[in-house]
Structure formats: structure tokens, C-alpha cells
Design a protein around this motif. Sequence first.
Motif, PDB file in Angstrom:
ATOM      1  N   TYR A  81      91.932  51.366  28.722  1.00  0.00           N
ATOM      2  CA  TYR A  81      92.384  50.711  27.673  1.00  0.00           C
ATOM      3  C   TYR A  81      92.334  50.515  26.975  1.00  0.00           C
ATOM      4  O   TYR A  81      91.985  50.447  25.155  1.00  0.00           O
ATOM      5  CB  TYR A  81      91.430  49.481  28.020  1.00  0.00           C
ATOM      6  N   GLY A  82      92.637  52.042  26.655  1.00  0.00           N
ATOM      7  CA  GLY A  82      92.282  53.069  25.182  1.00  0.00           C
ATOM      8  C   GLY A  82      91.237  53.395  24.192  1.00  0.00           C
ATOM      9  O   GLY A  82      91.002  53.392  23.099  1.00  0.00           O
ATOM     10  N   LEU A  83      90.013  53.369  25.645  1.00  0.00           N
ATOM     11  CA  LEU A  83      88.646  53.200  24.633  1.00  0.00           C
ATOM     12  C   LEU A  83      88.135  54.246  25.111  1.00  0.00           C
ATOM     13  O   LEU A  83      86.607  53.805  24.618  1.00  0.00           O
ATOM     14  CB  LEU A  83      87.686  51.723  25.211  1.00  0.00           C
ATOM     15  N   ALA A  84      88.410  55.115  25.436  1.00  0.00           N
ATOM     16  CA  ALA A  84      87.243  56.306  25.786  1.00  0.00           C
ATOM     17  C   ALA A  84      88.316  57.694  25.587  1.00  0.00           C
ATOM     18  O   ALA A  84      89.964  57.227  25.146  1.00  0.00           O
ATOM     19  CB  ALA A  84      87.614  55.925  27.167  1.00  0.00           C
ATOM     20  N   VAL A  85      87.720  59.029  25.512  1.00  0.00           N
ATOM     21  CA  VAL A  85      88.471  59.819  25.179  1.00  0.00           C
ATOM     22  C   VAL A  85      87.285  60.792  25.948  1.00  0.00           C
ATOM     23  O   VAL A  85      85.805  60.781  26.427  1.00  0.00           O
ATOM     24  CB  VAL A  85      88.618  61.002  23.988  1.00  0.00           C
ATOM     25  N   ASP A  86      88.073  61.643  26.581  1.00  0.00           N
ATOM     26  CA  ASP A  86      87.623  63.345  26.955  1.00  0.00           C
ATOM     27  C   ASP A  86      87.578  64.237  26.300  1.00  0.00           C
ATOM     28  O   ASP A  86      88.836  64.826  25.864  1.00  0.00           O
ATOM     29  CB  ASP A  86      88.019  63.360  28.407  1.00  0.00           C
ATOM     30  N   LEU A 132      83.672  60.204  26.595  1.00  0.00           N
ATOM     31  CA  LEU A 132      82.913  59.483  25.535  1.00  0.00           C
ATOM     32  C   LEU A 132      83.728  57.882  25.143  1.00  0.00           C
ATOM     33  O   LEU A 132      84.639  57.649  25.695  1.00  0.00           O
ATOM     34  CB  LEU A 132      83.311  59.880  24.280  1.00  0.00           C
ATOM     35  N   GLN A 133      83.042  56.993  25.049  1.00  0.00           N
ATOM     36  CA  GLN A 133      83.149  55.315  25.609  1.00  0.00           C
ATOM     37  C   GLN A 133      83.689  54.417  23.923  1.00  0.00           C
ATOM     38  O   GLN A 133      81.858  54.943  23.696  1.00  0.00           O
ATOM     39  CB  GLN A 133      83.541  54.540  26.627  1.00  0.00           C
ATOM     40  N   MET A 134      83.805  53.768  23.549  1.00  0.00           N
ATOM     41  CA  MET A 134      83.335  52.482  23.234  1.00  0.00           C
ATOM     42  C   MET A 134      83.778  50.949  23.612  1.00  0.00           C
ATOM     43  O   MET A 134      85.735  51.037  23.524  1.00  0.00           O
ATOM     44  CB  MET A 134      84.458  52.707  21.550  1.00  0.00           C
ATOM     45  N   THR A 135      83.133  50.446  23.859  1.00  0.00           N
ATOM     46  CA  THR A 135      83.387  49.236  24.521  1.00  0.00           C
ATOM     47  C   THR A 135      83.406  47.467  23.690  1.00  0.00           C
ATOM     48  O   THR A 135      84.002  46.886  24.386  1.00  0.00           O
ATOM     49  CB  THR A 135      82.650  48.921  25.879  1.00  0.00           C
ATOM     50  N   ASP A 136      82.808  48.401  22.899  1.00  0.00           N
ATOM     51  CA  ASP A 136      82.109  46.509  22.002  1.00  0.00           C
ATOM     52  C   ASP A 136      82.349  45.406  22.761  1.00  0.00           C
ATOM     53  O   ASP A 136      81.652  43.740  22.913  1.00  0.00           O
ATOM     54  CB  ASP A 136      84.081  46.423  21.192  1.00  0.00           C
ATOM     55  N   GLN A 144      90.151  43.455  32.460  1.00  0.00           N
ATOM     56  CA  GLN A 144      90.541  42.861  33.110  1.00  0.00           C
ATOM     57  C   GLN A 144      91.579  41.789  33.245  1.00  0.00           C
ATOM     58  O   GLN A 144      92.429  41.460  33.079  1.00  0.00           O
ATOM     59  CB  GLN A 144      90.633  43.298  35.273  1.00  0.00           C
ATOM     60  N   ASN A 145      90.523  41.154  32.153  1.00  0.00           N
ATOM     61  CA  ASN A 145      91.028  39.443  32.099  1.00  0.00           C
ATOM     62  C   ASN A 145      91.536  39.057  30.718  1.00  0.00           C
ATOM     63  O   ASN A 145      92.058  38.201  31.007  1.00  0.00           O
ATOM     64  CB  ASN A 145      90.131  38.331  32.663  1.00  0.00           C
ATOM     65  N   GLY A 146      92.269  40.272  30.050  1.00  0.00           N
ATOM     66  CA  GLY A 146      92.811  40.506  28.723  1.00  0.00           C
ATOM     67  C   GLY A 146      91.681  40.082  27.366  1.00  0.00           C
ATOM     68  O   GLY A 146      92.553  39.971  26.405  1.00  0.00           O
ATOM     69  N   ALA A 147      90.387  40.580  27.480  1.00  0.00           N
ATOM     70  CA  ALA A 147      89.702  40.431  26.496  1.00  0.00           C
ATOM     71  C   ALA A 147      90.306  41.468  25.862  1.00  0.00           C
ATOM     72  O   ALA A 147      90.627  42.347  26.376  1.00  0.00           O
ATOM     73  CB  ALA A 147      88.447  40.804  26.497  1.00  0.00           C
ATOM     74  N   LYS A 148      90.135  41.156  24.255  1.00  0.00           N
ATOM     75  CA  LYS A 148      90.257  42.398  23.441  1.00  0.00           C
ATOM     76  C   LYS A 148      89.247  43.327  23.103  1.00  0.00           C
ATOM     77  O   LYS A 148      88.482  41.794  21.747  1.00  0.00           O
ATOM     78  CB  LYS A 148      91.151  42.099  22.517  1.00  0.00           C
ATOM     79  N   PRO A 149      89.132  43.825  22.814  1.00  0.00           N
ATOM     80  CA  PRO A 149      87.291  44.704  21.820  1.00  0.00           C
ATOM     81  C   PRO A 149      88.015  44.445  19.921  1.00  0.00           C
ATOM     82  O   PRO A 149      88.705  44.553  19.258  1.00  0.00           O
ATOM     83  CB  PRO A 149      87.188  45.706  22.229  1.00  0.00           C
ATOM     84  N   ASN A 150      86.660  43.998  19.434  1.00  0.00           N
ATOM     85  CA  ASN A 150      86.471  43.702  17.798  1.00  0.00           C
ATOM     86  C   ASN A 150      85.622  45.030  17.401  1.00  0.00           C
ATOM     87  O   ASN A 150      84.436  44.796  17.139  1.00  0.00           O
ATOM     88  CB  ASN A 150      85.909  42.233  17.824  1.00  0.00           C
ATOM     89  N   LEU A 151      86.125  46.154  17.369  1.00  0.00           N
ATOM     90  CA  LEU A 151      85.428  47.449  17.366  1.00  0.00           C
ATOM     91  C   LEU A 151      85.698  47.503  16.064  1.00  0.00           C
ATOM     92  O   LEU A 151      84.808  47.845  15.414  1.00  0.00           O
ATOM     93  CB  LEU A 151      86.171  49.000  17.958  1.00  0.00           C
ATOM     94  N   GLY A 152      86.563  46.498  14.689  1.00  0.00           N
ATOM     95  CA  GLY A 152      86.431  46.118  13.340  1.00  0.00           C
ATOM     96  C   GLY A 152      85.774  47.871  12.794  1.00  0.00           C
ATOM     97  O   GLY A 152      86.423  48.834  13.303  1.00  0.00           O
ATOM     98  N   GLY A 153      85.314  48.126  11.859  1.00  0.00           N
ATOM     99  CA  GLY A 153      84.848  49.248  10.610  1.00  0.00           C
ATOM    100  C   GLY A 153      83.085  49.607  10.824  1.00  0.00           C
ATOM    101  O   GLY A 153      83.053  50.075   9.856  1.00  0.00           O
TER     102      GLY A 153
END
Length: 287
Positions: A81-86, A132-136, A144-153
Motif C-alpha cells: 500500500y506504499g506505506l513501508a520501506v526497507d 520501516l512503516q507508517m500506518t496511521d 484491504q477494504n479500501g481505507a486510506k491513511p491520513n498521514l498528513g504533515g
Amino acid sequence: MNLSLQTLLKQAKEKMGSRTHPMVRGQALETIRRAYAEGIFVRITEGYRSHARQNELYAQGRTKPGKIVTNAKGGQSYHNYGLAVDYVLLSPDGKKALWQVNSDWRRVAAIAKSLGFEWGGDWQTFKDYPHLQMTDGLSLAQLQNGAKPNLGGSAASKKGPIADIQSTLVSRYGFSLKVDDLFGPETKQALLKAYQTELNKQFGANLVVDGVWGSKTSAASVTLHPGAKGNLTWILQALLYCSGFDPQGMDGILGEKTVTALRSFQRESGLKVDGLAGVATFRELFK
């Protein structure tokens, strides 16, 4: 010749691609910048990962040759979901990947956590040290059910623990120190000056507060035992955090979590692993 910061940033952008969340991408790049300022070379090895790629990795060590590297199938990783890096550390010339989870590796993790990331090395079961990850706060099921993170600033503007340490050194001891959230020689010297100040105040050590570890400072050092409270314990916690061994708070109390971080530092530094902060431990922390 050492790798340039520009090269590391360019490589990271290419590895993360356009489908890594902008906040994750930006904070990963900031992690690289801050680590580079401390002489640590970080390479991002992967960001967004397709479901097909995830299934290939899951098969490794199971139905395909190699060691098991993940317990997640396609759709079961925050990478999907584009929320992690290695990441991995590199030798200064960039020719060798350094996979040993040492103090530099943990220091990078600490930098990343101060910028809003969660670190796989903190997980209790399958420890994923490069992750490393950000999940909000979103679960994989929600994603998986379509929720979108609101990481904001918020993560970008977050005041990190090192800035808190620097601010405390300025307010508590009156030191002239730049609050930049970077652990460099000036901050380490200020912590040593604080240590010398506390030895003078609490034990009448009569040390010159010069930020230099010498024979007199060594001789005046005391041993902190579990349960110890006060400014010396806070200095210990600050040093552990800046060395990449997170005590899970800097409350000035040598509690269970600080002892765990202390023992990990001692073990990695080749010291006696006793959970006591004595002269040998402080000498190594101030190196």
C-alpha cells in the motif's frame, strides 16, 4: 571516495518509485539525510511492492530456494500500500552492504522513529530489522477494504527526541546548543558536560566541566543501579537513545525498559552485560 548524499537520495527515489506514499517517501529521504550527517550511509532497497512481488518473496524459503524473508502474502504487507520501506547500511564507498544490526543500524531506526516511522526491529515475534512503516493506525484488513491513511504533515513537523534532549540540555544546564534534532559532536559533548556537572553537584567531584572524558572524569564516575532516579539516569537514557538503543522514554528512572536497552548496548559493545551503568558503560557511550 565516499558516497555522496545526492547519490543516496537519487537511489532511494528510484527504489521507492511513484507509488510509495508521499509522506513515507519524504520521511525516508529525511532519514537518509540525518543519518548521513552522522556519518552513516543508508540505502533504501524497496518501497512500494506489488502483490505479485510480495507473493514471490513469500514463496522464498517455502516453495522456492532461499531463506524465509517474510510471513506476508500479497496484500498482507504495508509495502503493498506504499506505506513501508526497507533499508540497509552501506560502507562509505558504497561497495558493500552492511547487514549487521549494530549501533549504527539502531541509530538509523531511532532517527526514522523520530520522524514517525514504526520499526520492524521492535516487533516481538518476527523481527524485521530493515523494515520501516507508517500506518496511521490502520490495520491490513482496513487497507484491504479500501481505507486510506491520513498521514498528513504531522510526522514532518514532529519534534523528535533528540530535539527534546537538546532543549533539556539548554534549559537545565544553560548550554549554548543548536536544537536541530541531529545527534552530532556538539550534542554528545553537551551530554558529557551535563554528566560532569551532575557529578560535581551530587558527589562533589570538583571536575572541570569541559566535555572531555579524561582520567578525572573516569575516576569520579559512579554506578547507576536499576531503580536509580534523577538527572544522571536521564543522561544515560539520552545517550542510549542517541546510540540507537531506545529506552522507550526519558523519564530519569532506570526502569525495566531502560535496563533492557542498557543490556543490549553492553552486549553489542562487548561489555559485561549486567544492567548496571558504571564507568565502562559511560566511557563507551561517550566515545
